[in-house]
Design a protein around this motif. Structure first.
Motif, PDB file in Angstrom:
ATOM      1  N   PRO A  41       2.245 -49.153  -3.951  1.00 13.60           N
ATOM      2  CA  PRO A  41       2.664 -49.558  -5.304  1.00 13.60           C
ATOM      3  C   PRO A  41       1.601 -49.312  -6.364  1.00 13.60           C
ATOM      4  N   GLY A  42       1.027 -48.149  -6.362  1.00 14.08           N
ATOM      5  CA  GLY A  42      -0.013 -47.821  -7.324  1.00 14.08           C
ATOM      6  C   GLY A  42      -0.429 -46.384  -7.115  1.00 14.08           C
ATOM      7  N   HIS A  43      -1.673 -46.069  -7.446  1.00  9.45           N
ATOM      8  CA  HIS A  43      -2.192 -44.717  -7.226  1.00  9.45           C
ATOM      9  C   HIS A  43      -2.954 -44.697  -5.907  1.00  9.45           C
ATOM     10  N   LEU A  44      -2.482 -43.894  -4.974  1.00 14.99           N
ATOM     11  CA  LEU A  44      -3.121 -43.809  -3.665  1.00 14.99           C
ATOM     12  C   LEU A  44      -3.830 -42.476  -3.511  1.00 14.99           C
ATOM     13  N   VAL A  45      -5.064 -42.544  -3.032  1.00 18.54           N
ATOM     14  CA  VAL A  45      -5.807 -41.341  -2.684  1.00 18.54           C
ATOM     15  C   VAL A  45      -5.950 -41.312  -1.176  1.00 18.54           C
ATOM     16  N   THR A  46      -5.476 -40.245  -0.571  1.00 13.88           N
ATOM     17  CA  THR A  46      -5.553 -40.109   0.878  1.00 13.88           C
ATOM     18  C   THR A  46      -6.937 -39.600   1.260  1.00 13.88           C
ATOM     19  N   VAL A  47      -7.649 -40.368   2.047  1.00 15.93           N
ATOM     20  CA  VAL A  47      -8.997 -39.992   2.466  1.00 15.93           C
ATOM     21  C   VAL A  47      -9.331 -40.713   3.765  1.00 15.93           C
ATOM     22  N   ASP A  48     -10.075 -40.049   4.622  1.00 20.83           N
ATOM     23  CA  ASP A  48     -10.585 -40.672   5.837  1.00 20.83           C
ATOM     24  C   ASP A  48     -11.905 -41.331   5.476  1.00 20.83           C
ATOM     25  N   LEU A  49     -11.908 -42.645   5.420  1.00 25.41           N
ATOM     26  CA  LEU A  49     -13.103 -43.365   4.988  1.00 25.41           C
ATOM     27  C   LEU A  49     -14.232 -43.310   6.013  1.00 25.41           C
ATOM     28  N   ALA A  50     -13.947 -42.739   7.177  1.00 20.27           N
ATOM     29  CA  ALA A  50     -15.011 -42.483   8.144  1.00 20.27           C
ATOM     30  C   ALA A  50     -15.807 -41.232   7.785  1.00 20.27           C
ATOM     31  N   ASP A  51     -15.277 -40.440   6.871  1.00 21.75           N
ATOM     32  CA  ASP A  51     -15.922 -39.209   6.408  1.00 21.75           C
ATOM     33  C   ASP A  51     -16.731 -39.544   5.158  1.00 21.75           C
ATOM     34  N   ARG A  52     -18.033 -39.644   5.323  1.00 21.92           N
ATOM     35  CA  ARG A  52     -18.885 -40.099   4.221  1.00 21.92           C
ATOM     36  C   ARG A  52     -18.822 -39.161   3.025  1.00 21.92           C
ATOM     37  N   LEU A  53     -18.917 -37.857   3.267  1.00 19.79           N
ATOM     38  CA  LEU A  53     -18.920 -36.901   2.167  1.00 19.79           C
ATOM     39  C   LEU A  53     -17.603 -36.936   1.399  1.00 19.79           C
ATOM     40  N   ALA A  54     -16.486 -36.953   2.137  1.00 19.34           N
ATOM     41  CA  ALA A  54     -15.175 -37.011   1.483  1.00 19.34           C
ATOM     42  C   ALA A  54     -15.024 -38.288   0.677  1.00 19.34           C
TER      43      ALA A  54
END
Length: 238
Positions: A41-54
């Protein structure tokens, strides 16, 4: 009520999703970080938070486009292992996913909150910090989030930014139920430690977090609120 913009990690499932829905329904702007999208219900950014650089790249982009008023560090990773079976690679992974995004996200949005003299940060910890079997890594990581909050709260006490912790007990998320179906030994074990004799609901945990993000919580900082049906205070008398 002033409209605020909050950043939430681990935002598309369980407590994170419930909180995102509550904040959005209250008129706030919600930006979520997670690996998968599930009707956010908002703005979602898909990212693997285990990936520090990403993660760093995503946070840099977001802080250039949004003015954040607060942060909820909710993402977590659990790898249950008895102490005799704990692998250091697993320990490192659990610590990294639970702790690294919290530091990176805090560093990213802190300058803006400082400049405006207002901010709210909530770290989502766990009842397991008080002791739980097969939770060596997870409990240590969640205890780390408590320690972060106390240190950050002291550093920022005079800035208008508060930092607190919500520590849920067993909560009836889809993942929890998949691992502990009704009538299972796991369900009975968890319920035996909760004086209220029921599991928490994601909305109940989210409500506690939402309060600590609110205008009314401005004189609360460095605190841990257990939302656990009484589990942190002991077992009810038989």
């Amino acid at each position: 009520m002033k409209t605020r913009t909050f950043l939430i990690t681990g935002a598309t499932k369980g407590i994170g999703l419930a909180l995102s829905q509550q904040l959005s329904a209250a008129g706030h702007n919600v930006v979520g970080l997670a690996r998968h999208s599930e009707g956010f219900p908002g703005h979602l950014v898909t990212v693997d938070l285990a990936d520090r650089l990403a993660t760093e790249q995503v946070l840099h982009d977001l802080t250039s486009r949004y003015v954040f008023d607060g942060l909820v560090n909710n993402v977590g990773l659990v790898r249950p292992q008895a102490i005799g079976e704990v692998k250091l690679d697993d320990l490192d992974s659990v610590l990294a996913v639970n702790l690294h995004p919290a530091v990176l996200a805090m560093q990213a949005i802190l300058p803006g909150m400082r400049s405006r003299g207002w901010g709210r940060v909530v770290n989502v910890s766990s009842l397991t910090v008080l002791g739980a079997i097969e939770r060596t890594a997870y409990a240590a990581a969640k205890a780390g989030l408590m320690s972060f909050a106390r240190s950050w709260a002291l550093e920022l006490a005079a800035t208008g930014i508060t930092v607190n912790v919500v520590a849920p007990g067993p909560t009836e998320t889809e993942l929890f139920r998949a691992n502990n179906p009704p009538g299972s030994a796991g369900e009975k074990r968890y319920l035996s430690g909760v004086p209220m004799q029921r599991f928490g609901k994601p909305d109940e945990i989210a409500a506690a977090i939402a309060f600590l993000l609110s205008e009314d919580a401005g004189f609360i900082t460095g605190q841990t609120l257990y939302v656990d049906g009484g589990a942190s205070i002991g077992k009810a008398s038989m």
